[in-house]
Design a protein around this motif. Structure first.
Motif, PDB file in Angstrom:
ATOM      1  N   ILE A   1      -2.730  -4.272  13.303  1.00 45.14           N
ATOM      2  CA  ILE A   1      -2.465  -4.813  11.961  1.00 45.14           C
ATOM      3  C   ILE A   1      -3.339  -6.031  11.702  1.00 45.14           C
ATOM      4  O   ILE A   1      -3.911  -6.184  10.613  1.00 45.14           O
ATOM      5  CB  ILE A   1      -0.973  -5.144  11.806  1.00 45.14           C
ATOM      6  N   LEU A   2      -3.486  -6.901  12.702  1.00 49.45           N
ATOM      7  CA  LEU A   2      -4.340  -8.081  12.545  1.00 49.45           C
ATOM      8  C   LEU A   2      -5.801  -7.689  12.339  1.00 49.45           C
ATOM      9  O   LEU A   2      -6.512  -8.311  11.558  1.00 49.45           O
ATOM     10  CB  LEU A   2      -4.196  -9.006  13.752  1.00 49.45           C
ATOM     11  N   ILE A   3      -6.248  -6.658  13.032  1.00 45.61           N
ATOM     12  CA  ILE A   3      -7.626  -6.188  12.861  1.00 45.61           C
ATOM     13  C   ILE A   3      -7.820  -5.637  11.448  1.00 45.61           C
ATOM     14  O   ILE A   3      -8.831  -5.908  10.800  1.00 45.61           O
ATOM     15  CB  ILE A   3      -7.980  -5.143  13.939  1.00 45.61           C
ATOM     16  N   LEU A   4      -6.843  -4.874  10.958  1.00 42.15           N
ATOM     17  CA  LEU A   4      -6.942  -4.344   9.598  1.00 42.15           C
ATOM     18  C   LEU A   4      -6.961  -5.462   8.565  1.00 42.15           C
ATOM     19  O   LEU A   4      -7.722  -5.413   7.588  1.00 42.15           O
ATOM     20  CB  LEU A   4      -5.781  -3.392   9.311  1.00 42.15           C
ATOM     21  N   LEU A   5      -6.130  -6.483   8.762  1.00 47.79           N
ATOM     22  CA  LEU A   5      -6.120  -7.616   7.842  1.00 47.79           C
ATOM     23  C   LEU A   5      -7.449  -8.372   7.873  1.00 47.79           C
ATOM     24  O   LEU A   5      -7.963  -8.777   6.825  1.00 47.79           O
ATOM     25  CB  LEU A   5      -4.970  -8.560   8.180  1.00 47.79           C
ATOM     26  N   ALA A   6      -8.013  -8.536   9.049  1.00 42.81           N
ATOM     27  CA  ALA A   6      -9.291  -9.236   9.166  1.00 42.81           C
ATOM     28  C   ALA A   6     -10.412  -8.447   8.495  1.00 42.81           C
ATOM     29  O   ALA A   6     -11.256  -9.021   7.794  1.00 42.81           O
ATOM     30  CB  ALA A   6      -9.622  -9.475  10.633  1.00 42.81           C
ATOM     31  N   LEU A   7     -10.416  -7.142   8.668  1.00 46.60           N
ATOM     32  CA  LEU A   7     -11.452  -6.318   8.029  1.00 46.60           C
ATOM     33  C   LEU A   7     -11.313  -6.328   6.511  1.00 46.60           C
ATOM     34  O   LEU A   7     -12.313  -6.423   5.785  1.00 46.60           O
ATOM     35  CB  LEU A   7     -11.382  -4.882   8.557  1.00 46.60           C
ATOM     36  N   SER A   8     -10.089  -6.244   6.014  1.00 46.04           N
ATOM     37  CA  SER A   8      -9.905  -6.261   4.564  1.00 46.04           C
ATOM     38  C   SER A   8     -10.265  -7.627   3.996  1.00 46.04           C
ATOM     39  O   SER A   8     -10.852  -7.716   2.908  1.00 46.04           O
ATOM     40  CB  SER A   8      -8.480  -5.870   4.194  1.00 46.04           C
ATOM     41  N   ALA A   9      -9.948  -8.719   4.704  1.00 44.34           N
ATOM     42  CA  ALA A   9     -10.332 -10.051   4.243  1.00 44.34           C
ATOM     43  C   ALA A   9     -11.849 -10.204   4.231  1.00 44.34           C
ATOM     44  O   ALA A   9     -12.417 -10.819   3.324  1.00 44.34           O
ATOM     45  CB  ALA A   9      -9.697 -11.109   5.133  1.00 44.34           C
ATOM     46  N   LEU A  10     -12.511  -9.623   5.203  1.00 40.39           N
ATOM     47  CA  LEU A  10     -13.972  -9.672   5.242  1.00 40.39           C
ATOM     48  C   LEU A  10     -14.575  -8.919   4.067  1.00 40.39           C
ATOM     49  O   LEU A  10     -15.508  -9.399   3.406  1.00 40.39           O
ATOM     50  CB  LEU A  10     -14.471  -9.085   6.563  1.00 40.39           C
ATOM     51  N   LEU A  11     -14.054  -7.740   3.763  1.00 40.68           N
ATOM     52  CA  LEU A  11     -14.563  -6.961   2.645  1.00 40.68           C
ATOM     53  C   LEU A  11     -14.322  -7.673   1.310  1.00 40.68           C
ATOM     54  O   LEU A  11     -15.199  -7.700   0.442  1.00 40.68           O
ATOM     55  CB  LEU A  11     -13.920  -5.576   2.628  1.00 40.68           C
ATOM     56  N   VAL A  12     -13.153  -8.256   1.147  1.00 43.13           N
ATOM     57  CA  VAL A  12     -12.859  -8.994  -0.084  1.00 43.13           C
ATOM     58  C   VAL A  12     -13.767 -10.216  -0.181  1.00 43.13           C
ATOM     59  O   VAL A  12     -14.288 -10.529  -1.255  1.00 43.13           O
ATOM     60  CB  VAL A  12     -11.372  -9.398  -0.132  1.00 43.13           C
ATOM     61  N   GLY A  13     -13.980 -10.888   0.922  1.00 47.11           N
ATOM     62  CA  GLY A  13     -14.853 -12.059   0.930  1.00 47.11           C
ATOM     63  C   GLY A  13     -16.293 -11.724   0.590  1.00 47.11           C
ATOM     64  O   GLY A  13     -16.999 -12.533  -0.015  1.00 47.11           O
ATOM     65  N   LEU A  14     -16.727 -10.541   0.950  1.00 45.13           N
ATOM     66  CA  LEU A  14     -18.087 -10.124   0.607  1.00 45.13           C
ATOM     67  C   LEU A  14     -18.189  -9.623  -0.826  1.00 45.13           C
ATOM     68  O   LEU A  14     -19.205  -9.814  -1.495  1.00 45.13           O
ATOM     69  CB  LEU A  14     -18.553  -9.023   1.564  1.00 45.13           C
ATOM     70  N   ALA A  15     -17.150  -8.975  -1.327  1.00 48.66           N
ATOM     71  CA  ALA A  15     -17.216  -8.356  -2.650  1.00 48.66           C
ATOM     72  C   ALA A  15     -16.882  -9.333  -3.774  1.00 48.66           C
ATOM     73  O   ALA A  15     -17.404  -9.192  -4.879  1.00 48.66           O
ATOM     74  CB  ALA A  15     -16.259  -7.165  -2.715  1.00 48.66           C
ATOM     75  N   PHE A  16     -16.037 -10.311  -3.523  1.00 47.58           N
ATOM     76  CA  PHE A  16     -15.556 -11.180  -4.597  1.00 47.58           C
ATOM     77  C   PHE A  16     -16.655 -12.012  -5.254  1.00 47.58           C
ATOM     78  O   PHE A  16     -16.690 -12.089  -6.485  1.00 47.58           O
ATOM     79  CB  PHE A  16     -14.437 -12.091  -4.089  1.00 47.58           C
ATOM     80  N   PRO A  17     -17.578 -12.636  -4.524  1.00 55.02           N
ATOM     81  CA  PRO A  17     -18.626 -13.413  -5.201  1.00 55.02           C
ATOM     82  C   PRO A  17     -19.497 -12.571  -6.138  1.00 55.02           C
ATOM     83  O   PRO A  17     -19.840 -13.010  -7.239  1.00 55.02           O
ATOM     84  CB  PRO A  17     -19.453 -13.984  -4.054  1.00 55.02           C
ATOM     85  N   GLY A  18     -19.837 -11.373  -5.733  1.00 54.42           N
ATOM     86  CA  GLY A  18     -20.633 -10.500  -6.606  1.00 54.42           C
ATOM     87  C   GLY A  18     -19.865 -10.075  -7.839  1.00 54.42           C
ATOM     88  O   GLY A  18     -20.412 -10.027  -8.943  1.00 54.42           O
ATOM     89  N   TRP A  19     -18.591  -9.783  -7.672  1.00 55.95           N
ATOM     90  CA  TRP A  19     -17.750  -9.396  -8.808  1.00 55.95           C
ATOM     91  C   TRP A  19     -17.598 -10.568  -9.763  1.00 55.95           C
ATOM     92  O   TRP A  19     -17.687 -10.404 -10.980  1.00 55.95           O
ATOM     93  CB  TRP A  19     -16.383  -8.945  -8.298  1.00 55.95           C
ATOM     94  N   GLN A  20     -17.409 -11.771  -9.221  1.00 56.89           N
ATOM     95  CA  GLN A  20     -17.246 -12.956 -10.057  1.00 56.89           C
ATOM     96  C   GLN A  20     -18.548 -13.261 -10.798  1.00 56.89           C
ATOM     97  O   GLN A  20     -18.526 -13.631 -11.967  1.00 56.89           O
ATOM     98  CB  GLN A  20     -16.855 -14.130  -9.167  1.00 56.89           C
ATOM     99  N   ARG A  21     -19.675 -13.092 -10.141  1.00 61.27           N
ATOM    100  CA  ARG A  21     -20.962 -13.348 -10.774  1.00 61.27           C
ATOM    101  C   ARG A  21     -21.218 -12.341 -11.900  1.00 61.27           C
ATOM    102  O   ARG A  21     -21.701 -12.701 -12.963  1.00 61.27           O
ATOM    103  CB  ARG A  21     -22.068 -13.278  -9.720  1.00 61.27           C
ATOM    104  N   SER A  22     -20.858 -11.081 -11.686  1.00 65.49           N
ATOM    105  CA  SER A  22     -21.075 -10.078 -12.728  1.00 65.49           C
ATOM    106  C   SER A  22     -20.156 -10.314 -13.914  1.00 65.49           C
ATOM    107  O   SER A  22     -20.525 -10.057 -15.057  1.00 65.49           O
ATOM    108  CB  SER A  22     -20.881  -8.674 -12.169  1.00 65.49           C
TER     109      SER A  22
END
Length: 56
Positions: A16-37
């Motif tokens: 569960i911790l690994i899944l949470l870390a992976l999802s946080a990483l994906l959100v952290g990578l995707a959010f700046p681009g989404w916010q910029r667009s």
């Protein structure tokens, strides 16, 4: 030799911790681009006269 058997069904705490870390990483990578667009896209309110449906 036989493989160990797991009696519990479901995910362990580590998985569960690994899944949470992976999802946080994906959100952290995707959010700046989404916010910029969102900040660079032109605002188009629905009440704009150019966006009004044509009535006949």
């Amino acid at each position: 030799m036989t493989a160990p058997r797991h009696s519990s069904k479901g995910l362990s705490v580590i998985e569960i911790l690994i899944l949470l870390a992976l999802s946080a990483l994906l959100v952290g990578l995707a959010f700046p681009g989404w916010q910029r667009s969102r900040s660079t896209s032109p605002a188009s309110p629905a009440s704009s006269p150019s966006q009004a449906p044509a009535s006949s």
